[in-house]
Structure formats: C-alpha cells, structure tokens
Design an enzyme around this catalytic site. Structure first.
Site, mmCIF file in Angstrom:
data_model
loop_
_atom_site.group_PDB
_atom_site.id
_atom_site.type_symbol
_atom_site.label_atom_id
_atom_site.label_comp_id
_atom_site.label_asym_id
_atom_site.label_seq_id
_atom_site.Cartn_x
_atom_site.Cartn_y
_atom_site.Cartn_z
ATOM 1 N N THR A 81 0.870 -1.178 0.000
ATOM 2 C CA THR A 81 0.000 0.000 0.000
ATOM 3 C C THR A 81 0.900 1.220 0.000
ATOM 4 O OG1 THR A 81 -0.081 -0.063 2.403
ATOM 5 C CG2 THR A 81 -1.896 -1.117 1.244
ATOM 6 N N GLY A 82 0.994 1.861 -1.141
ATOM 7 C CA GLY A 82 1.802 3.069 -1.244
ATOM 8 C C GLY A 82 3.285 2.824 -1.357
ATOM 9 N N CYS A 83 3.723 1.597 -1.305
ATOM 10 C CA CYS A 83 5.132 1.277 -1.451
ATOM 11 C C CYS A 83 5.346 0.514 -2.744
ATOM 12 C CB CYS A 83 5.624 0.391 -0.292
ATOM 13 S SG CYS A 83 5.527 1.188 1.309
ATOM 14 N N VAL A 84 6.582 0.535 -3.222
ATOM 15 C CA VAL A 84 7.009 -0.161 -4.429
ATOM 16 C C VAL A 84 6.060 0.159 -5.552
ATOM 17 C CG1 VAL A 84 7.678 -2.368 -5.435
ATOM 18 C CG2 VAL A 84 8.133 -1.939 -3.064
#
Length: 105
Positions: A102-105
């Site tokens: 969630t919101g990363c990578v």
C-alpha cells in the site's frame, strides 16, 4: 477467495492473487505464482530481487519504496520491469510472497 495448490499443499490467495499468509511462502510457491505475472522462469536475477524483498519485509514489515529498492539492488527501473513485467509492487512482491503493498514499491 482464490487458492493455489503447489505440491499438494493449498495456499489461500486474496482477490488480487497475493498470498493471504506471507509466512507460508516458499520457493515452489514463487515458481507457481511467477507465470501469472508474465515471468515464465525465475533466474538468478529474479531471485536476487525476491530475496531482497523478503529480507526487507522481514526486517521492516513493509515492502521497500522503489527508490530504496533501486539503490539497494543496483537494478534500474527498466531492469525491474524487464524482470517483472507487471511491476515491482504487483509482480515482484506477489512472487516474493509479500502482502499487497500500500503506497510502497
């Protein structure tokens, strides 16, 4: 809920195909998930990324941000998309058995 059967063992997947329980992941599960992400075979370069993602997740409890991933692995964004056509979040994290980022990578 979807299910993946590998070597006679059933693994629960969420609606996006991510493992429900990251702790049950193993290399055979990765090989079974890979073709669904347009990765016909896992090479040494794939395993470098998968192991990096798993180690980072084990240490911090989240997937790394793309900038951190690029810096730590030495891969370019182009290389990551060549290895994992569906991207670092969807493809690489899924094959590595991480929860959906969630919101990363």
């Amino acid at each position: 809920m979807a299910e993946l059967v590998v070597n006679g063992v059933s693994y629960e997947l969420d609606e996006d195909g991510f493992l429900e329980d990251a702790s049950v992941w193993n290399e055979d599960v990765a090989r079974a998930l890979a073709p669904n992400e347009d990765v016909p075979e896992l090479t040494e370069e794939h395993w470098k990324m998968i192991n990096y993602l798993r180690d980072y997740y084990d240490q911090y409890g989240v997937a790394p941000m793309v900038r951190k991933l690029l810096k730590d692995t030495g891969y370019t964004q182009k290389t990551i998309y060549e290895l994992f056509p569906t991207g670092p979040g969807k493809g690489a994290c899924k094959i590595a058995g991480l929860p959906k980022p969630t919101g990363c990578v």
